[in-house]
Design a protein around this motif. Structure first.
Motif: not given
Length: 270
Positions: A120-131, A133-145, A199-201
């Motif tokens: 359900l609205a799963a944070a997979a493969p990853s919530l965060t963008q990485r090399p 893997y461009p489809i998640g949130q920018p890391r800066a958004n998570i650092d702000k939280i 993390e990445f799953v």
């Protein structure tokens, strides 16, 4: 009925156990607890399901140790609950970070005792963008939280509630939803968000060999809809349920439609 299960020395998880019949194990998301599923578990026992809901360590009524918030450890906690309760043919449900944790469970524990997976609205493969893997949130958004959680956790939770739902919700509902997050420990709130960031799953997808249903809102501002497409592409034989008017709060935004599809998937085994 509520009780505690010891998952390691000095750490017990709270478990809510409702109804009798075919077991469903629910894993909640950040930063709330098992009570988020009440709009489903109010009804499911009528249809012969036993609803087993855990509060992850650090959340709700569970113990709040300083350590143990990696996906591996959280997945291991689920394994202990399943084995302690003697469960079999489990329908495993994960929302948001809970979705990432249950995917890790499927890989790390090779789907032990699981008959069906529901994301359900799963944070997979990853919530965060990485090399690569461009489809998640920018890391800066998570650092702000994370920074905001250290400085004004109630404010961060209030903003998360605003971002969570695409459909209007009542002020009392919003206050209730925020209160679930306030029951967590601040250090656990931060630690799980760090796991969400880091993390990445995706490597666990090939080990999912049970019928899998993916439920995701097109308007999700937290776990963006392309994550659902990646899950669908990576999990062989999975079924994607697309919700045009839902945001991250997939369990409530289109409540009647969601429950209809969710209950049908549980009954059909897909």
């Amino acid at each position: 009925m509520g009780y505690y299960v010891q998952v390691e020395q000095g750490v017990k998880l709270f478990v809510e156990d409702i109804g009798a019949g075919r077991p469903i194990l629910f894993v909640h998301g950040w930063p709330v607890n098992h009570n988020m599923f009440e709009y489903q578990t109010t009804h499911l026992p009528k249809y012969g399901f036993r609803c087993i809901l855990i509060d992850l360590r650090g959340y709700g009524k569970s113990d709040k140790p300083w350590t143990g918030y990696s996906y591996d450890r959280l997945a291991d906690d689920i394994r202990v609950v399943i084995d302690t309760l003697g469960l079999d043919n489990v329908r495993l449900v994960g929302f948001s970070v809970g979705g990432a944790i249950v995917v890790r469970y499927m890989g790390r524990h090779r789907g032990h005792k699981i008959a069906q997976l529901l994301l359900l609205a799963a944070a997979a493969p990853s919530l965060t963008q990485r090399p690569g893997y461009p489809i998640g949130q920018p890391r800066a958004n998570i650092d702000k939280i994370i920074a905001g959680t250290y400085a004004d956790r109630p404010g961060v939770l209030a903003q998360f509630g605003e971002d969570c739902f695409a459909s209007p919700v009542s002020t009392p509902f919003r206050q209730w939803f925020q209160s679930l997050g306030l029951e967590a420990a601040n250090h656990a709130t931060v630690a799980v968000m760090e796991s969400l960031r880091d993390e990445f799953v995706g490597q666990d997808f090939p080990f999912i060999r049970v019928p899998t249903s993916i439920f995701h809102g097109v308007l999700d501002k937290v776990c963006l809809y392309p994550l659902a497409l990646a899950q669908h592409a990576g999990i062989q034989g999975s079924v994607l349920h697309r919700f045009e008017k839902s945001g991250h709060g997939i369990f409530y935004d289109e409540l009647e439609l969601f429950n209809q599809r969710f209950f049908k998937a549980l009954n059909d085994g897909h």
